[in-house]
Design a protein around this motif. Structure first.
Motif, PDB file in Angstrom:
ATOM      1  N   ALA A 268       1.616  34.327  58.407  1.00 51.28           N
ATOM      2  CA  ALA A 268       1.014  33.009  58.194  1.00 51.28           C
ATOM      3  C   ALA A 268       0.314  32.493  59.444  1.00 51.28           C
ATOM      4  CB  ALA A 268       2.085  32.016  57.743  1.00 51.28           C
ATOM      5  N   ASP A 269       0.825  32.823  60.619  1.00 53.92           N
ATOM      6  CA  ASP A 269       0.242  32.380  61.888  1.00 53.92           C
ATOM      7  C   ASP A 269      -0.798  33.413  62.327  1.00 53.92           C
ATOM      8  OD1 ASP A 269      -0.417  31.572  64.434  1.00 53.92           O
ATOM      9  OD2 ASP A 269       1.660  31.424  65.149  1.00 53.92           O
ATOM     10  N   ASN A 324      -6.553  34.596  40.173  1.00 55.08           N
ATOM     11  CA  ASN A 324      -6.194  34.914  38.785  1.00 55.08           C
ATOM     12  C   ASN A 324      -4.789  34.485  38.391  1.00 55.08           C
ATOM     13  OD1 ASN A 324      -8.618  36.048  37.954  1.00 55.08           O
ATOM     14  ND2 ASN A 324      -8.066  38.106  38.647  1.00 55.08           N
ATOM     15  N   GLY A 325      -4.000  34.032  39.357  1.00 52.67           N
ATOM     16  CA  GLY A 325      -2.659  33.576  39.019  1.00 52.67           C
ATOM     17  C   GLY A 325      -1.556  34.558  39.346  1.00 52.67           C
ATOM     18  N   ASP A 326      -1.796  35.435  40.335  1.00 50.16           N
ATOM     19  CA  ASP A 326      -0.756  36.332  40.857  1.00 50.16           C
ATOM     20  C   ASP A 326      -0.187  37.246  39.765  1.00 50.16           C
ATOM     21  OD1 ASP A 326      -0.826  34.902  43.439  1.00 50.16           O
ATOM     22  OD2 ASP A 326       0.120  33.289  42.305  1.00 50.16           O
ATOM     23  N   LYS A 327      -1.072  37.988  39.120  1.00 44.34           N
ATOM     24  CA  LYS A 327      -0.662  38.847  38.013  1.00 44.34           C
ATOM     25  C   LYS A 327      -0.429  40.301  38.420  1.00 44.34           C
ATOM     26  CE  LYS A 327      -3.128  36.078  34.548  1.00 44.34           C
ATOM     27  NZ  LYS A 327      -4.187  36.090  33.515  1.00 44.34           N
ATOM     28  N   TYR A 328      -0.926  40.713  39.582  1.00 48.25           N
ATOM     29  CA  TYR A 328      -0.867  42.116  39.974  1.00 48.25           C
ATOM     30  C   TYR A 328       0.228  42.363  41.005  1.00 48.25           C
ATOM     31  CZ  TYR A 328      -2.606  46.770  41.314  1.00 48.25           C
ATOM     32  OH  TYR A 328      -2.718  48.103  41.569  1.00 48.25           O
ATOM     33  N   PHE A 329       0.140  41.695  42.146  1.00 50.07           N
ATOM     34  CA  PHE A 329       1.111  41.893  43.214  1.00 50.07           C
ATOM     35  C   PHE A 329       2.311  40.958  43.045  1.00 50.07           C
ATOM     36  CE2 PHE A 329      -3.013  42.993  45.226  1.00 50.07           C
ATOM     37  CZ  PHE A 329      -2.739  44.300  45.569  1.00 50.07           C
ATOM     38  N   LYS A 330       3.486  41.472  43.346  1.00 48.78           N
ATOM     39  CA  LYS A 330       4.659  40.613  43.371  1.00 48.78           C
ATOM     40  C   LYS A 330       4.508  39.579  44.485  1.00 48.78           C
ATOM     41  CE  LYS A 330       7.855  44.315  41.989  1.00 48.78           C
ATOM     42  NZ  LYS A 330       9.014  45.129  42.452  1.00 48.78           N
ATOM     43  N   LYS A 332       6.472  36.224  46.681  1.00 48.42           N
ATOM     44  CA  LYS A 332       7.760  35.631  47.026  1.00 48.42           C
ATOM     45  C   LYS A 332       7.721  34.108  47.010  1.00 48.42           C
ATOM     46  CE  LYS A 332       9.126  39.568  49.898  1.00 48.42           C
ATOM     47  NZ  LYS A 332       9.491  40.037  51.264  1.00 48.42           N
ATOM     48  N   PHE A 333       6.519  33.542  46.987  1.00 51.77           N
ATOM     49  CA  PHE A 333       6.376  32.094  46.968  1.00 51.77           C
ATOM     50  C   PHE A 333       4.953  31.754  46.521  1.00 51.77           C
ATOM     51  CE2 PHE A 333       5.797  33.752  51.267  1.00 51.77           C
ATOM     52  CZ  PHE A 333       4.507  33.349  51.563  1.00 51.77           C
ATOM     53  N   GLU A 334       4.745  30.535  46.116  1.00 51.85           N
ATOM     54  CA  GLU A 334       3.423  30.069  45.703  1.00 51.85           C
ATOM     55  C   GLU A 334       2.446  30.188  46.878  1.00 51.85           C
ATOM     56  OE1 GLU A 334       0.768  28.430  42.839  1.00 51.85           O
ATOM     57  OE2 GLU A 334       2.851  29.038  42.612  1.00 51.85           O
ATOM     58  N   GLY A 335       1.315  30.795  46.619  1.00 50.17           N
ATOM     59  CA  GLY A 335       0.320  30.965  47.670  1.00 50.17           C
ATOM     60  C   GLY A 335       0.504  32.205  48.518  1.00 50.17           C
ATOM     61  N   HIS A 336       1.448  33.062  48.136  1.00 52.49           N
ATOM     62  CA  HIS A 336       1.730  34.252  48.937  1.00 52.49           C
ATOM     63  C   HIS A 336       0.508  35.176  49.011  1.00 52.49           C
ATOM     64  CE1 HIS A 336       4.778  37.719  49.883  1.00 52.49           C
ATOM     65  NE2 HIS A 336       4.019  37.416  50.913  1.00 52.49           N
ATOM     66  N   ASN A 337      -0.165  35.382  47.887  1.00 59.76           N
ATOM     67  CA  ASN A 337      -1.342  36.257  47.911  1.00 59.76           C
ATOM     68  C   ASN A 337      -2.473  35.684  48.755  1.00 59.76           C
ATOM     69  OD1 ASN A 337      -0.808  38.691  46.490  1.00 59.76           O
ATOM     70  ND2 ASN A 337      -0.781  37.556  44.566  1.00 59.76           N
ATOM     71  N   ALA A 341      -4.134  37.434  51.985  1.00 62.55           N
ATOM     72  CA  ALA A 341      -5.589  37.603  52.122  1.00 62.55           C
ATOM     73  C   ALA A 341      -6.074  37.076  53.462  1.00 62.55           C
ATOM     74  CB  ALA A 341      -6.309  36.894  50.974  1.00 62.55           C
ATOM     75  N   ARG A 342      -5.615  35.914  53.852  1.00 64.52           N
ATOM     76  CA  ARG A 342      -6.043  35.332  55.132  1.00 64.52           C
ATOM     77  C   ARG A 342      -5.643  36.232  56.302  1.00 64.52           C
ATOM     78  NH1 ARG A 342      -4.255  29.163  53.391  1.00 64.52           N
ATOM     79  NH2 ARG A 342      -6.289  28.573  52.480  1.00 64.52           N
ATOM     80  N   ALA A 343      -4.450  36.785  56.237  1.00 60.32           N
ATOM     81  CA  ALA A 343      -4.001  37.673  57.311  1.00 60.32           C
ATOM     82  C   ALA A 343      -4.874  38.921  57.387  1.00 60.32           C
ATOM     83  CB  ALA A 343      -2.543  38.057  57.084  1.00 60.32           C
ATOM     84  N   GLN A 344      -5.224  39.479  56.239  1.00 61.67           N
ATOM     85  CA  GLN A 344      -6.045  40.686  56.233  1.00 61.67           C
ATOM     86  C   GLN A 344      -7.481  40.402  56.690  1.00 61.67           C
ATOM     87  OE1 GLN A 344      -4.694  44.002  55.488  1.00 61.67           O
ATOM     88  NE2 GLN A 344      -3.087  42.572  56.098  1.00 61.67           N
ATOM     89  N   PHE A 345      -8.013  39.263  56.346  1.00 60.76           N
ATOM     90  CA  PHE A 345      -9.349  38.900  56.836  1.00 60.76           C
ATOM     91  C   PHE A 345      -9.348  38.739  58.358  1.00 60.76           C
ATOM     92  CE2 PHE A 345     -10.419  37.056  52.467  1.00 60.76           C
ATOM     93  CZ  PHE A 345     -11.303  38.073  52.166  1.00 60.76           C
ATOM     94  N   GLN A 346      -8.285  38.179  58.882  1.00 58.69           N
ATOM     95  CA  GLN A 346      -8.180  38.059  60.337  1.00 58.69           C
ATOM     96  C   GLN A 346      -8.141  39.431  60.990  1.00 58.69           C
ATOM     97  OE1 GLN A 346      -8.557  35.504  62.188  1.00 58.69           O
ATOM     98  NE2 GLN A 346      -7.925  36.315  64.189  1.00 58.69           N
ATOM     99  N   LEU A 347      -7.437  40.362  60.366  1.00 59.78           N
ATOM    100  CA  LEU A 347      -7.374  41.716  60.887  1.00 59.78           C
ATOM    101  C   LEU A 347      -8.752  42.371  60.860  1.00 59.78           C
ATOM    102  CD1 LEU A 347      -5.599  43.998  61.981  1.00 59.78           C
ATOM    103  CD2 LEU A 347      -5.135  44.669  59.608  1.00 59.78           C
TER     104      LEU A 347
END
Length: 374
Positions: A268-269, A324-330, A332-337, A341-347
């Motif tokens: 998240a950070d 789409n409403g978190d239908k593919y990846f499991k 752990k909390f609302e907004g997890h996907n 995504a934000r972490a991967q874009f930073q990478l």
């Protein structure tokens, strides 16, 4: 958690001696559900039981045939070349009482079983250069052992799995539908998608399509898909359901995505997301030690393109699933996907800023192995 009654019914159809009462959830996969079962005989091997997500893997029979063929090929290679013990270095599918390698239960769920490889471990975050080097060796060796299977002979389990044009199309469709009203909150992420979209289509360019060979690859080379032994030495590559044709740079890129990041893929950070260059260098050394034996010059030149593409593609996939409403990846909390995504874009941003130097590292290391071969 599945009920013991349901697990018992499933296990009864496999040729095993599993203690159903010992079941516990195992692993950190996003897609399938995995359970560890102890053997009723203390000296016997334990088992992994997996419920296959058949909404994603829609042709379980063809998927299983891929896995059977690939594991047999790998075991034969190990035997032929004296690499080690095929029972420890390759996953072993357990047949059902009908001689198939999967079972469909009364609820319509599909299951498979493997022998559990004891005294092994995997890492979600790479800690040492030795771990990175061993991971590189494992995936390089995996590709090398499969490179003599002709392209087109393995069933395409998920069509266009690493086709970024298709992934972007799926994102466009999600944005257009926006049935949960989430698009307004992801404008910054969509701007990042647009900024990189053209450059990320390298592997769809006609010149690359004509030059780069398609090979049988893993297609999901997260570092936790390598099992290391108690000495942190590579033992086995796991999670083989996405093994199918692709470019070697896809495997290289996904491995770098999970190895070079100084934190987790869903950090998240964003300030904590940095590049661990010693781990990158170690992975390249290990990978090319094995893969340099078969790679073409065009493939070597494409590796860094894969390292840029895979975190970008993963970010696009996470963002699409969030909208789409978190239908593919499991999750752990609302907004997890979205957080993923934000972490991967930073990478992606960090990799892009260092891509030229990293490409030179690859070329220099390849020269070392070429020299050693002649």
């Amino acid at each position: 958690m599945q009920s013991s009654k349901n697990i018992a019914e499933v296990v009864s159809h496999f040729k095993c001696a599993a203690d159903v009462g010992s079941q516990k959830a195992y692993g950190s996969g996003h897609i399938n559900d995995t359970f560890l079962l102890k053997n009723v005989q203390p000296s016997g091997p334990d088992y992994l039981l997996q419920r296959i997500n058949h909404r994603i893997f829609t042709n379980v029979e063809k998927l299983t045939d891929n896995m059977r063929r690939v594991t047999e090929h790998l075991k034969n290679k190990i035997k032929e070349h004296g690499y080690g013990d095929p029972l420890k270095e390759v996953m072993t599918l357990i047949p059902t009482d009908s001689t198939r390698f999967f079972y469909k239960d009364s609820s319509g769920d599909y299951w498979r079983m493997f022998y559990f490889l004891s005294d092994t471990k995997s890492y979600d975050v790479v800690k040492t250069e030795k771990q990175a080097y061993e991971g590189g060796k494992a995936f390089g060796k995996f590709q090398a052992m499969l490179c003599d299977i002709p392209a087109g002979e393995i069933f395409e389990v998920i069509p266009d799995f690493h086709n970024i044009q298709k992934r972007l199309q799926h994102l466009d469709e999600a944005v257009a539908n926006d049935h949960l009203g989430r698009v307004a909150s992801v404008k910054n992420e969509l701007d990042i998608v647009a900024k990189y979209a053209a450059s990320m289509q390298y592997f769809q360019q006609p010149e690359q399509v004509a030059t780069l060979p398609k090979r049988v690859i893993h297609n999901d080379t997260k570092f936790n898909n390598v099992l290391l032994d108690k000495n942190d030495e590579a033992q086995c590559v796991i999670d083989l359901e996405t093994v199918m044709d692709g470019y070697v740079a896809y495997d290289f890129g996904d491995a770098i995505r999970t190895i070079i990041n100084t934190t987790t893929e869903d950090e998240a950070d964003l300030s904590k997301i940095q590049l661990n260059m010693p781990l990158f260098n170690a992975y390249v050394k290990g990978y090319l030690k094995e893969a340099s034996k078969f790679l073409t010059d065009a493939e070597v030149n494409s590796l860094m393109k894969g390292a840029l593409l895979l975190p970008y593609m993963q970010a696009v996939r996470f963002l699409t699933d969030h909208i789409n409403g978190d239908k593919y990846f499991k999750i752990k909390f609302e907004g997890h996907n979205l957080q993923r995504a934000r972490a991967q874009f930073q990478l992606v941003k960090m990799l892009d800023a260092n891509a030229a130097a990293m490409h030179n590292t690859i070329l220099n290391e390849m020269d070392i192995y070429k020299t050693a071969q002649y």
